[in-house]
Write an enzyme that holds these catalytic residues in place. Structure first.
Site, PDB file in Angstrom:
ATOM      1  N   GLY A 203       0.820  -1.211   0.000  1.00  0.00           N
ATOM      2  CA  GLY A 203       0.000   0.000   0.000  1.00  0.00           C
ATOM      3  C   GLY A 203       0.849   1.255   0.000  1.00  0.00           C
ATOM      4  O   GLY A 203       1.786   1.367  -0.795  1.00  0.00           O
ATOM      5  N   ASP A 234      -3.776  -3.823  -8.832  1.00  0.00           N
ATOM      6  CA  ASP A 234      -3.901  -4.327 -10.209  1.00  0.00           C
ATOM      7  C   ASP A 234      -3.266  -3.355 -11.202  1.00  0.00           C
ATOM      8  O   ASP A 234      -2.704  -3.767 -12.212  1.00  0.00           O
ATOM      9  CB  ASP A 234      -5.373  -4.549 -10.555  1.00  0.00           C
ATOM     10  CG  ASP A 234      -6.011  -5.574  -9.625  1.00  0.00           C
ATOM     11  OD1 ASP A 234      -5.470  -6.697  -9.539  1.00  0.00           O
ATOM     12  OD2 ASP A 234      -7.001  -5.246  -8.975  1.00  0.00           O
TER      13      ASP A 234
END
Lengths: 305, 305
Positions: A203, A234
């Site tokens: 993240g 993605d």
């Protein structure tokens, strides 16, 4: 030919502290293929229902994405609904409606079966395996997964992980899959299954890439405005595989560059809801942010003190 | 002369999933000065009680740390007790006994007052200010703090932050102090108080350093064995300031190198309880791990695609 990706095409309803996107275009294959399309030819394998508007298909085609493998079957398109708090690192899933995804049997168009690069995006590992078996001799195969498959289909997932070159997963998933709190140990355990590289997505803390004998750390780009982290992983994978397919350079140096291009693409994607930022992204912005990553991470070597 | 540091010297009782250290040497000034001593002269300002054993003072002196500013007064030494779970990023404080720290009035030996480098480690901001006022014309002043002072003495702390060159704090503290979830915005808010640089410590995710117009990201070194994160932040600061005092190079490039040396020192410190790893650390290991950081973060630039 370039990249084949199998994954989901979805409607997302997303709420963050900064706004709300209702029934917007989403899905792992959508984000992946859009990001990869900036670098390479991409062909998509996914399923949608009768409710999927032509406008979204046109968008994918406008990015030169091959949609011959996008099946349209009776029923409704897969829907996901989630919410993020101020800690944008983790989504709380509010609702999942699999709909047509439950009937999905990937059947690759003949033109897809000679793909050089294959990405098995987050989807049932049994479907990932079906796609893998249909591609004749890919040069590089990578896969993603999620916590749901780790707990519900660990054996099928392990089979997939054994057969791919690069595994791309979240930090928490690496720990969950291996029951190992220490990330370096978790990485070793996954690599010992047979893949060559493990890319761990963290993240806002960036990415760690492990091989059997090296580690590469890339930060996330520090952004003043993060609107919606949906699809960041993605999009990262799409930039990563797209750049590899573009250069064909699978050396360690080439793969490190690809990691940074993946990080660049993810950093743009979170700047707006759904694929809105991708829709207005220019290639010169990608190159410019790559240079910013270089400036962000550079420090002088020492001879000796 | 080199660095003066004011902070705590303490007894720590620490429990991690990997073991327990009972009544061991700890404290912000202890960790800082030990790490800095690998690079520079260091003089320590702190207080201990009658129970503080001569053996610990001898250890500090064996590292050539000047202990003329280490006051010994009636009462017991400051004690902290904490516990870490498998997520080693955050300690749960079980007990704090301030003891002699409540009587501490820093009074710098005359020889300390010409210090070129001053580090105000985590301690009451009013004491940090008293020390700052006693040092005549330091070339560089940096400070740390903690959540306790942010909530209990925000005005005194803000005064300190206005007067230092570099602020070194944890990610959660930067967010808490500014009431700003986005770290880039929090950094801007702190820098706008008047300091030149903000160094944000993120535990196993490394460090971000902000100036008004640049950011530098350094990862933490991925370790297979982390035994005790206590003191990692102070050890980081010690390596950082120690290297700056060693080279005197306060250019952006020099300060980035110092960030990496700080990260190197912290990466060693967590490999054992208390200061055990520091006690057996050799300088050649520091240089070798700096080179490993370089390998960890390097990637090839692009000309253009």
């Amino acid at each position: 030919m370039g990249i084949v990706v199998v994954g989901t095409v979805a409607f997302d309803t997303v709420e963050t502290p900064f706004g709300r996107g209702e029934h917007v275009l989403g899905g792992s294959a959508t984000y992946f293929s859009t990001a990869a399309s900036f670098f390479s030819d991409v062909s998509l394998v996914a399923v949608v229902g009768e409710d999927f508007p032509e406008e979204h298909v046109s968008f994918l085609q406008s990015r030169s994405i091959d949609t011959a493998g996008l099946q349209r079957i009776p029923g409704k398109t897969f829907q996901w609904s989630g919410k993020y708090g101020y800690d944008l690192n983790e989504a709380q899933t509010l609702d999942t409606q699999l709909n047509v995804l439950m009937e999905f049997r990937p059947d690759l168009p003949e033109s897809y079966r000679d793909a050089e690069y294959l990405f098995l995006a987050n989807i049932d590992p049994e479907l990932q395996m079906q796609v893998l078996e249909q591609v004749r001799s890919p040069r590089l195969v990578a896969c993603d997964t999620m916590n749901f498959w780790i707990s519900s289909k660990p054996e099928a997932l392990t089979e997939v992980l054994r057969k791919v070159d690069i595994v791309v997963i979240n930090e928490a998933e690496a720990r969950q899959f291996t029951s190992e709190a220490n990330l370096v140990k978790a990485a070793r355990a996954i690599i010992s299954l047979g893949c060559k590289r493990l890319v761990v997505k963290r993240g806002e803390y960036g990415v760690l890439m492990f091989t059997a004998d090296s580690v590469f750390a890339a930060p996330a780009y520090p952004l003043e405005e993060v609107f919606d982290p949906t699809g960041a992983g993605d999009t990262f994978a799409g930039g990563f595989m797209g750049y590899l397919a573009n250069t064909g350079d699978l050396s360690d140096a080439g793969i490190r560059q690809a990691i940074v291009f993946g990080s660049v693409m993810a950093s743009f994607n979170v700047e707006d809801f759904s694929l809105e930022r991708m829709k207005r992204l220019e290639f010169c912005e990608i190159e410019s942010r790559f240079k910013s990553f270089k400036a962000l991470t550079s420090f002088r070597d020492i001879a000796s003190l």
